[in-house]
Design a protein around this motif. Structure first.
Motif, PDB file in Angstrom:
ATOM      1  N   GLU A 167     -38.319 -35.843 -64.249  1.00  0.00           N
ATOM      2  CA  GLU A 167     -38.508 -35.596 -65.678  1.00  0.00           C
ATOM      3  C   GLU A 167     -38.974 -34.158 -65.870  1.00  0.00           C
ATOM      4  OE1 GLU A 167     -39.695 -39.593 -67.931  1.00  0.00           O
ATOM      5  OE2 GLU A 167     -41.246 -38.906 -66.540  1.00  0.00           O
ATOM      6  N   ILE A 188     -44.011 -34.438 -63.677  1.00  0.00           N
ATOM      7  CA  ILE A 188     -43.238 -33.812 -64.752  1.00  0.00           C
ATOM      8  C   ILE A 188     -43.101 -32.323 -64.457  1.00  0.00           C
ATOM      9  CG2 ILE A 188     -43.120 -33.306 -67.227  1.00  0.00           C
ATOM     10  CD1 ILE A 188     -45.017 -35.753 -67.630  1.00  0.00           C
ATOM     11  N   LYS A 233     -38.945 -34.041 -76.318  1.00  0.00           N
ATOM     12  CA  LYS A 233     -39.652 -35.014 -75.476  1.00  0.00           C
ATOM     13  C   LYS A 233     -41.147 -34.940 -75.796  1.00  0.00           C
ATOM     14  CE  LYS A 233     -36.221 -34.072 -71.890  1.00  0.00           C
ATOM     15  NZ  LYS A 233     -35.988 -33.480 -70.545  1.00  0.00           N
ATOM     16  N   LEU A 286     -43.806 -36.580 -73.302  1.00  0.00           N
ATOM     17  CA  LEU A 286     -44.019 -35.800 -72.082  1.00  0.00           C
ATOM     18  C   LEU A 286     -44.727 -34.492 -72.399  1.00  0.00           C
ATOM     19  CD1 LEU A 286     -40.589 -36.243 -70.210  1.00  0.00           C
ATOM     20  CD2 LEU A 286     -42.684 -37.595 -69.975  1.00  0.00           C
TER      21      LEU A 286
END
Length: 258
Positions: free
Chosen positions: A12, A41, A222, A225
């Motif tokens: 991600e 991430i 996103k 995130l």
């Protein structure tokens, strides 16, 4: 059995629109791997001037905005492009110049007086001229000095249209003065005989803020995130990581929680 880490293409990631000063200083090379290791991430950075970073984020090209021009950041949020703005860290701007100091400003702590002397002496000044946070700050300071540098555009006042590192290279090559954030200057490797000549004026304070781009404006954002990164960078761990970043023993950025 240990699992192999995911390939970079499968992890991600979020896209951050940020500034050349945070990139050129080496901060992100220090900071982002710590976050990625903790969360899995990845953070991919587009490093441009603050003005361009804001325009990119407005167009949906990014999940986070991490820049240093508070009035522009607050307008970004007020116009609905960002969810909220938080202070992250700060440092300061300085004026650097050649050893022979043709404007005679070395040691001044009044930045407007220094700029007035540069203009009076018609000493070469290299401006980023790129709508970055540093450029916006420079223009505010010229205005406070009641001096219009564009009268000297093309003669003593030179616009580079480039990032901070490139502008410093040009300034050093021309024997020019320049306004730079202190972090980029400390990390800059081509100083030659240039040095800090003006510092310490409270008007040189340089605040950085972070904003999650509003997913209601761009559905591909996103936000969840991105919020994880914001929460981490303003947390005790993130703030300590910022404080821990040093070049040649000098701390480049100071976390707001410090």
């Amino acid at each position: 059995m240990m699992l192999a880490p995911l390939p970079a293409t499968a992890r991600e990631f979020i896209l951050m629109q940020s500034t050349t000063s945070t990139q050129n200083s080496g901060l992100f090379d220090h900071l982002l791997p710590i976050f990625s290791q903790k969360t899995g991430i990845d953070v991919r950075v587009v490093a441009v001037g603050t003005g361009q970073a804001i325009r990119n984020a407005q167009n949906g090209d990014g999940d986070i905005l991490f820049v240093h021009s508070r009035p522009s950041e607050e307008k970004f949020v007020a116009d609905g492009y960002g969810l909220s703005r938080q202070d992250v860290m700060y440092n300061d701007f300085v004026i650097v110049g050649p050893a022979d100091d043709p404007a005679g400003i070395a040691g001044l702590t009044d930045v407007t007086a220094a700029l007035s002397e540069i203009a009076t002496a018609r000493a070469i000044f290299a401006s980023r001229g790129d709508d970055s946070g540093t450029h916006k700050a420079e223009l505010r300071l010229w205005s406070a000095a009641e001096t219009d540098p564009f009268i000297g555009l093309g003669s003593w006042y030179r616009e580079t249209g480039s990032g901070m590192g490139a502008t410093l290279n040009i300034a050093v090559g021309m024997g020019a003065y320049a306004l730079t954030d202190r972090a980029t200057w400390i990390a800059f490797g081509n100083k030659r005989d240039h040095r800090i000549v003006v510092e310490g004026d409270p008007r040189l304070f340089n605040q950085y803020g972070i904003i999650v781009v509003n997913p209601e404006k761009h559905s591909a954002v996103k936000a969840d995130l991105a919020q994880q990164f914001v929460d981490w960078v303003v947390s005790e761990d993130g703030q300590q990581a910022i404080a821990a970043y040093k070049v040649e023993g000098q701390q480049l950025f100071f976390p707001n929680a410090q």
